[in-house]
Design an enzyme around this catalytic site. Sequence first.
Site, PDB file in Angstrom:
ATOM      1  N   LYS A  13       0.838  -1.211   0.000  1.00 57.85           N
ATOM      2  CA  LYS A  13       0.000   0.000   0.000  1.00 57.85           C
ATOM      3  C   LYS A  13       0.871   1.259   0.000  1.00 57.85           C
ATOM      4  O   LYS A  13       0.627   2.178  -0.774  1.00 57.85           O
ATOM      5  CB  LYS A  13      -0.930   0.039   1.233  1.00 57.85           C
ATOM      6  CG  LYS A  13      -1.915  -1.111   1.318  1.00 57.85           C
ATOM      7  CD  LYS A  13      -2.878  -0.954   2.472  1.00 57.85           C
ATOM      8  CE  LYS A  13      -2.245  -1.021   3.854  1.00 57.85           C
ATOM      9  NZ  LYS A  13      -1.629  -2.316   4.183  1.00 57.85           N
ATOM     10  N   ARG A  88      -9.445   1.101   8.669  1.00 55.98           N
ATOM     11  CA  ARG A  88      -9.025  -0.250   9.046  1.00 55.98           C
ATOM     12  C   ARG A  88     -10.167  -0.999   9.741  1.00 55.98           C
ATOM     13  O   ARG A  88     -10.020  -2.178  10.040  1.00 55.98           O
ATOM     14  CB  ARG A  88      -7.870  -0.194  10.049  1.00 55.98           C
ATOM     15  CG  ARG A  88      -6.499   0.170   9.492  1.00 55.98           C
ATOM     16  CD  ARG A  88      -5.735  -1.041   9.083  1.00 55.98           C
ATOM     17  NE  ARG A  88      -4.395  -1.297   9.549  1.00 55.98           N
ATOM     18  CZ  ARG A  88      -3.287  -0.631   9.256  1.00 55.98           C
ATOM     19  NH1 ARG A  88      -3.312   0.475   8.589  1.00 55.98           N
ATOM     20  NH2 ARG A  88      -2.118  -1.079   9.649  1.00 55.98           N
ATOM     21  N   ARG A 127      12.010  -6.402   5.205  1.00 52.40           N
ATOM     22  CA  ARG A 127      11.834  -4.987   4.868  1.00 52.40           C
ATOM     23  C   ARG A 127      12.654  -4.080   5.776  1.00 52.40           C
ATOM     24  O   ARG A 127      12.744  -4.309   6.966  1.00 52.40           O
ATOM     25  CB  ARG A 127      10.336  -4.680   5.027  1.00 52.40           C
ATOM     26  CG  ARG A 127       9.975  -3.240   4.858  1.00 52.40           C
ATOM     27  CD  ARG A 127       8.491  -3.089   4.655  1.00 52.40           C
ATOM     28  NE  ARG A 127       7.746  -2.991   5.894  1.00 52.40           N
ATOM     29  CZ  ARG A 127       6.464  -2.636   5.962  1.00 52.40           C
ATOM     30  NH1 ARG A 127       5.787  -2.400   4.856  1.00 52.40           N
ATOM     31  NH2 ARG A 127       5.855  -2.561   7.123  1.00 52.40           N
ATOM     32  N   ARG A 160      11.264  -1.913  10.973  1.00 56.61           N
ATOM     33  CA  ARG A 160      10.205  -1.355  11.806  1.00 56.61           C
ATOM     34  C   ARG A 160      10.029  -2.206  13.050  1.00 56.61           C
ATOM     35  O   ARG A 160      10.137  -3.427  12.998  1.00 56.61           O
ATOM     36  CB  ARG A 160       8.890  -1.313  11.017  1.00 56.61           C
ATOM     37  CG  ARG A 160       8.610   0.047  10.442  1.00 56.61           C
ATOM     38  CD  ARG A 160       7.427   0.052   9.553  1.00 56.61           C
ATOM     39  NE  ARG A 160       6.211  -0.526  10.126  1.00 56.61           N
ATOM     40  CZ  ARG A 160       5.035  -0.500   9.510  1.00 56.61           C
ATOM     41  NH1 ARG A 160       4.914   0.053   8.326  1.00 56.61           N
ATOM     42  NH2 ARG A 160       3.978  -1.037  10.082  1.00 56.61           N
ATOM     43  N   ARG A 171      -0.574  -8.889  13.340  1.00 55.71           N
ATOM     44  CA  ARG A 171      -1.131  -7.869  12.423  1.00 55.71           C
ATOM     45  C   ARG A 171      -1.971  -8.534  11.329  1.00 55.71           C
ATOM     46  O   ARG A 171      -2.994  -7.985  10.908  1.00 55.71           O
ATOM     47  CB  ARG A 171       0.007  -7.033  11.808  1.00 55.71           C
ATOM     48  CG  ARG A 171       0.605  -6.055  12.822  1.00 55.71           C
ATOM     49  CD  ARG A 171       2.004  -5.621  12.440  1.00 55.71           C
ATOM     50  NE  ARG A 171       2.067  -4.845  11.236  1.00 55.71           N
ATOM     51  CZ  ARG A 171       3.167  -4.750  10.466  1.00 55.71           C
ATOM     52  NH1 ARG A 171       4.269  -5.393  10.777  1.00 55.71           N
ATOM     53  NH2 ARG A 171       3.148  -4.009   9.402  1.00 55.71           N
TER      54      ARG A 171
END
Length: 213
Positions: A13, A88, A127, A160, A171
Amino acid sequence: MRLILLGPPGAGKGTQAKKLKDKFFIPQISTGDILRRAVKDNSELGIQARSFMDIGQLVPDDLVISLIKERIKKADCEEGFILDGFPRTIIQAEKLSETLNEMGLVIDTVVDLVVDAKEVISRLAGRSTCQDCGGMFHVQSCPPKVEGVCDNCGGNLAQRQDDNSETILKRLDVYQESTAPLKQFYMRQGNLKTVTARGSVEEIFSRVLEMVK
Ligand code: AMP
């Protein structure tokens, strides 16, 4: 043009929203980025949000709804915006519709980026994110030219806080339970478009463009 990007964490996203922003000159509004900034600044919002973010839970609706309400009323949103990571929950989506309604506006397109859980886990685990500009890199698919340094701005790259395997799984659960029902919500409104989020960033972007044209 007012767009929403839907999809699980790691669907791309943020990456696609940045490309849309550069193409259409409308702001990318990422609630995740706004909240991470607030945590970094140790602001009142950051203090309230941090404990939820650290464990992969959603921040309470009223906090994110009020920040989005303020943000979309700013002058730079007059020509449109790209919502990345909001809404969300169904309550967030309803409040967004209400607010836009009051402003005489609607969401034009909701792009649902579809990708399977296995792919998401490998994307998130590898990531790294720039601490300054939010640029994203991946150890295999998109490594930075210099390890630990952002290609775009020279900022520091770091994993992160919530990109560890335990929090990633949490998540994904939260996404299935609270966010996936938004597909039905927007399908009923007739503006949901589905995009396969596999392949290169450019391939995915051209599919996204087809949907938002
Ligand atoms: P993201 O960068 O979109 O993956 O968001 C990171 C974290 O910020 C999420 O796991 C949530 O804790 C919080 N967050 C971001 N957007 C929202 C939202 N719309 N509602 C509630 N929590 C959010």
